[in-house]
Design an enzyme around this catalytic site. Structure first.
Site, PDB file in Angstrom:
ATOM      1  N   CYS A 117      64.034  35.616 -22.822  1.00 36.43           N
ATOM      2  CA  CYS A 117      63.179  34.359 -23.304  1.00 36.43           C
ATOM      3  C   CYS A 117      62.140  34.316 -22.167  1.00 36.43           C
ATOM      4  CB  CYS A 117      63.856  33.247 -23.123  1.00 36.43           C
ATOM      5  SG  CYS A 117      64.643  33.132 -21.703  1.00 36.43           S
ATOM      6  N   CYS A 153      63.464  34.361 -18.561  1.00 36.18           N
ATOM      7  CA  CYS A 153      64.106  35.483 -18.095  1.00 36.18           C
ATOM      8  C   CYS A 153      62.884  36.570 -18.041  1.00 36.18           C
ATOM      9  CB  CYS A 153      64.991  36.087 -19.155  1.00 36.18           C
ATOM     10  SG  CYS A 153      66.538  35.043 -19.134  1.00 36.18           S
ATOM     11  N   HIS A 166      71.419  32.718 -17.844  1.00 39.25           N
ATOM     12  CA  HIS A 166      71.289  33.180 -18.794  1.00 39.25           C
ATOM     13  C   HIS A 166      71.838  34.550 -18.381  1.00 39.25           C
ATOM     14  CE1 HIS A 166      67.968  31.293 -21.463  1.00 39.25           C
ATOM     15  NE2 HIS A 166      69.000  30.481 -21.303  1.00 39.25           N
ATOM     16  N   GLU A 192      70.349  37.614 -18.189  1.00 33.33           N
ATOM     17  CA  GLU A 192      69.446  38.489 -17.262  1.00 33.33           C
ATOM     18  C   GLU A 192      69.381  37.577 -16.037  1.00 33.33           C
ATOM     19  OE1 GLU A 192      67.513  38.206 -21.675  1.00 33.33           O
ATOM     20  OE2 GLU A 192      68.966  37.110 -20.645  1.00 33.33           O
TER      21      GLU A 192
END
Length: 212
Positions: free
Chosen positions: A129, A132, A99, A101
């Site tokens: 999410c 993260c 992801h 992040e």
């Protein structure tokens, strides 16, 4: 072991983006001490700073979209200077943890040579999410600014409040809704295109959002 790693193996490591260069997680550590950040643009600390950095995150998200990934972008600043820019690479790398992040946090830790990201702010186009959000807490980053909410997997306020949970040993300052409409439209446009491409299929029920 690293010397025997083939291209397919190395592809699975997060690609870390600094300016216009892309290097693997493996190679980034070797380069971290020699990369110059003098070309990174400093932005003034005024009332429009959050929007300025979210716009940079949106530009990162466009790269993800071009690669066939859900368009999510992230930026981390320290002392009002960009030290990390990243975009979602889950499909590109076939890595469930890739992801935006997570990649940005790895970049920032390398740039500061410290996994404690005190004094830093993350800007991301979508509410993080659970994975993260947990990583943000562990990084000790000070502040999170994000664009649109994620009602299905958001772990900042939509489903969970991980980054402000008083039971944890670190909590973040959170600003949400910065350029939310623009961020949401970017995501919605991506999924609408997917629907159009799958027109006629009964499995055409991709919903916004997004990460899972």
């Amino acid at each position: 072991m690293l010397g025997s790693m083939n291209l397919n193996d190395e592809k699975r490591h997060h690609s870390l983006i600094v300016e216009d260069s892309s290097v693997s997680r493996v190679n980034f550590w070797a380069l971290a001490n020699t990369i110059s950040f003098h070309k990174m643009k400093k932005l003034s600390n005024d009332k429009s700073t959050d929007e300025q950095f979210i716009r940079i995150a949106i530009e990162q998200a466009k790269i993800a979209q071009e690669n066939g990934d859900v368009p999510i972008g992230a930026v981390i600043i320290h002392n009002n200077q960009i030290i990390a820019k990243a975009y979602n690479q889950r499909e590109q790398l076939q890595d469930p943890t890739a992801h935006a992040e997570i990649i940005a946090l790895t970049q920032a830790a390398a740039a500061l040579e410290n996994w404690h990201l005190n004094g830093c702010t993350m800007y991301v186009t979508l509410e993080p999410c659970p994975m993260c959000a947990g990583a943000l807490v562990l990084s000790r980053i000070d502040r999170l600014v994000y664009g649109c909410d994620d009602p299905k997997t958001g772990a900042v306020k939509s489903l969970y409040t991980i980054v402000t949970d008083g039971r944890l040993n670190h909590r973040l300052e959170v600003v949400s809704g910065v350029l939310a409409d623009e961020c949401a439209k970017q995501l919605q446009g991506f999924f609408q295109k997917k629907r159009t491409e799958k027109a006629g299929s009964k499995n055409d029920s991709i919903e916004f959002p997004l990460q899972d």
